[in-house]
Design a protein around this motif. Structure first.
Motif, PDB file in Angstrom:
ATOM      1  N   GLU A  37      42.164  32.034  40.892  1.00  6.52           N
ATOM      2  CA  GLU A  37      42.727  32.062  42.243  1.00  6.52           C
ATOM      3  C   GLU A  37      43.039  30.645  42.736  1.00  6.52           C
ATOM      4  N   ARG A  38      42.130  29.728  42.423  1.00  8.51           N
ATOM      5  CA  ARG A  38      42.337  28.343  42.853  1.00  8.51           C
ATOM      6  C   ARG A  38      43.594  27.763  42.178  1.00  8.51           C
ATOM      7  N   TYR A  42      46.984  26.270  43.923  1.00  8.29           N
ATOM      8  CA  TYR A  42      47.511  24.925  43.621  1.00  8.29           C
ATOM      9  C   TYR A  42      48.982  25.041  43.187  1.00  8.29           C
ATOM     10  N   GLN A  43      49.214  26.022  42.324  1.00  6.86           N
ATOM     11  CA  GLN A  43      50.574  26.214  41.798  1.00  6.86           C
ATOM     12  C   GLN A  43      51.526  26.629  42.924  1.00  6.86           C
ATOM     13  N   LEU A  44      51.038  27.489  43.806  1.00  9.59           N
ATOM     14  CA  LEU A  44      51.848  27.938  44.948  1.00  9.59           C
ATOM     15  C   LEU A  44      52.261  26.748  45.822  1.00  9.59           C
ATOM     16  N   ALA A  45      51.296  25.884  46.121  1.00  9.45           N
ATOM     17  CA  ALA A  45      51.591  24.708  46.954  1.00  9.45           C
ATOM     18  C   ALA A  45      52.632  23.833  46.273  1.00  9.45           C
ATOM     19  N   SER A  46      52.466  23.647  44.970  1.00  6.95           N
ATOM     20  CA  SER A  46      53.418  22.822  44.221  1.00  6.95           C
ATOM     21  C   SER A  46      54.816  23.448  44.251  1.00  6.95           C
ATOM     22  N   GLY A  59      51.170  39.443  44.172  1.00  5.00           N
ATOM     23  CA  GLY A  59      49.886  39.658  43.524  1.00  5.00           C
ATOM     24  C   GLY A  59      49.871  38.963  42.178  1.00  5.00           C
ATOM     25  N   ASP A  60      48.705  38.876  41.588  1.00  2.00           N
ATOM     26  CA  ASP A  60      48.560  38.265  40.272  1.00  2.00           C
ATOM     27  C   ASP A  60      48.807  39.340  39.210  1.00  2.00           C
TER      28      ASP A  60
ATOM     29  N   ILE B  23      51.451  32.551  32.002  1.00  2.00           N
ATOM     30  CA  ILE B  23      51.779  33.596  33.005  1.00  2.00           C
ATOM     31  C   ILE B  23      51.372  33.113  34.395  1.00  2.00           C
ATOM     32  N   MET B  24      50.124  32.598  34.491  1.00  2.00           N
ATOM     33  CA  MET B  24      49.630  32.137  35.798  1.00  2.00           C
ATOM     34  C   MET B  24      50.505  31.030  36.356  1.00  2.00           C
ATOM     35  N   LYS B  25      50.956  30.191  35.451  1.00  2.00           N
ATOM     36  CA  LYS B  25      51.746  29.040  35.888  1.00  2.00           C
ATOM     37  C   LYS B  25      53.128  29.456  36.405  1.00  2.00           C
TER      38      LYS B  25
END
Lengths: 210, 193
Positions: A37-38, A42-46, A59-60, B23-25
């Motif tokens: 989740e963290r 971080y990726q979202l902010a970037s 969602g993930d 995928i997460m990235k």
């Protein structure tokens, strides 16, 4: 999850991990939901800072995809095999980008087409370039002068062709004006619109005797 | 070698957990791209899953001639188009070049698919992130700005700021922590509503 782990995830977002550090990050993300989740935040902010808007709450989907590929065969391509290119002895050849060849071929085709058109025009009788519908009208009107100029460099060949009658042409009755107009048109032919094929030749005409 | 390349090589060598990291990235960006074609968010997630599965199957053939994201982006576009064709809907007339992939929502033909609500979320997030950065200490703010806005590597930032790479890494992490807290607040409010 320790502060070091979080720092590791931050560096992963930036693509600054290699070797063992990358191993640790992968292991952390495989086992720790909080770390996942963290990392996502971080990726979202970037992403947002790079101008990639978030269209909606997402969602993930990692878990679903992992489950879907769980039954897929494990790949066994080694990095060396993946990058391997069969080596064959080659001569030293100058390589040009694909764009160069496209442009060259395009130019060659355009030049050939242009040459064909010019040769075709020169070998045909003068009236052959006329639209068939205007041929009858041509018989009745005086034949004006038409000049084919080669960028004002080559001697100007004079060819006579007829021009279709239209209602908005100038009427030239005096020889002096006619001569001046001829000179003017020849001098200013360089300002005529360029075409791909006849970029060096212009057909200039005016209608006389009307 | 970039992290993406290393992750791809690990997947090619049989490490599925490395694919999870990819995928997460990239899932957010890929879902955003697909949303340009498939309007429904749930449907877009399904198509994204399909695209990632296709990518996993094809990854042994990925040779690294292009960036991994560019390759993945093309798979996502093709999967979206096939999905729409299968449902007898027309895909958008204008294609989007892979080079635009990083700024996909700048493309006007895709912008229209955003809803006012989604724009509000994005704008709110962006504002909150900028506020968080403005509230940081100068060194920390400079480090994150050089990284995110200028695209500089840690090594380049360490040279520019005349400090060790470890310090750069810590400063960027601290900045992300502050940003993350802001994001959590917004997400929390969003979920409560």
């Amino acid at each position: 999850m320790t502060a070091n782990d979080e720092e590791l995830l931050s560096a992963l977002v930036d693509g600054e991990l290699q070797g063992e550090a990358l191993d640790r990050a992968i292991a952390l993300l495989s086992t720790d939901q909080t770390a996942r989740e963290r990392f996502q935040r971080y990726q979202l902010a970037s992403n947002v800072l790079h101008g990639q808007a978030i269209g909606h709450q997402q969602g993930d989907i990692t878990q679903q995809i992992s489950a879907a590929i769980a039954d897929e065969p494990v790949h066994s391509v080694t990095p060396v095999q993946a990058k391997a290119v069969p080596e064959t002895p080659t001569a030293d050849v100058l390589t040009f980008p694909e764009r160069f060849w496209k442009q060259t071929v395009g130019l060659a085709v355009a030049a050939s087409f242009g040459a064909l058109a010019v040769v075709g025009t020169m070998t045909q009788p003068d009236y052959a370039v006329m639209p068939a519908a205007s041929m009858a009208a041509v018989e009745a009107i005086p034949v004006p002068n038409v000049v084919v100029a080669q960028q004002q460099v080559a001697p100007v060949p004079v060819v006579t062709v007829a021009v279709q009658e239209s209602g908005n042409r100038w009427t030239v009755t005096e020889q002096a004006i006619e001569d001046r107009l001829n000179v003017y048109l020849v001098d200013h032919n360089e300002y005529a619109g360029a075409s791909d094929i006849f970029s060096n030749a212009r057909v200039i005409a005016y209608e006389s005797g009307r | 070698m970039s992290v993406d390349q290393e992750l791809v090589q690990r997947v090619q060598a049989g490490d599925k957990s490395a694919f999870d990291v990819l995928i997460m990235k990239y899932q957010q960006r890929i879902i955003n791209v697909i949303t340009g074609f498939v309007h429904d968010p749930i449907e877009a997630q399904d198509v994204a899953q399909e695209a990632f599965i296709k990518a996993y199957r094809a990854i042994p053939n990925f040779r690294g001639d292009s960036a991994f994201y560019t390759w993945l982006y093309r798979i996502a576009i093709n999967t979206s188009k096939n999905h729409l064709t299968a449902r007898a809907r027309r895909p958008p007339a204008m294609d989007v070049d892979a080079t635009e992939a990083t700024n996909i929502f700048d493309a006007p033909e895709l912008k229209e698919f955003e809803t006012p609500e989604s724009n509000l979320v994005s704008d709110e997030l962006e504002q909150a992130i900028h506020q968080a950065i403005d509230a940081l200490q100068e060194d920390t703010a400079t480090a994150i700005k050089l990284r995110e806005f200028e695209g500089m590597s840690y090594e380049e930032i360490s040279e520019a700021m005349e400090c060790p790479i470890g310090t750069v890494r810590s400063r960027i992490f601290r900045a992300r922590e502050a940003i993350e807290q802001k994001i959590q607040t917004i997400m929390g409010e969003g979920e409560q509503q």
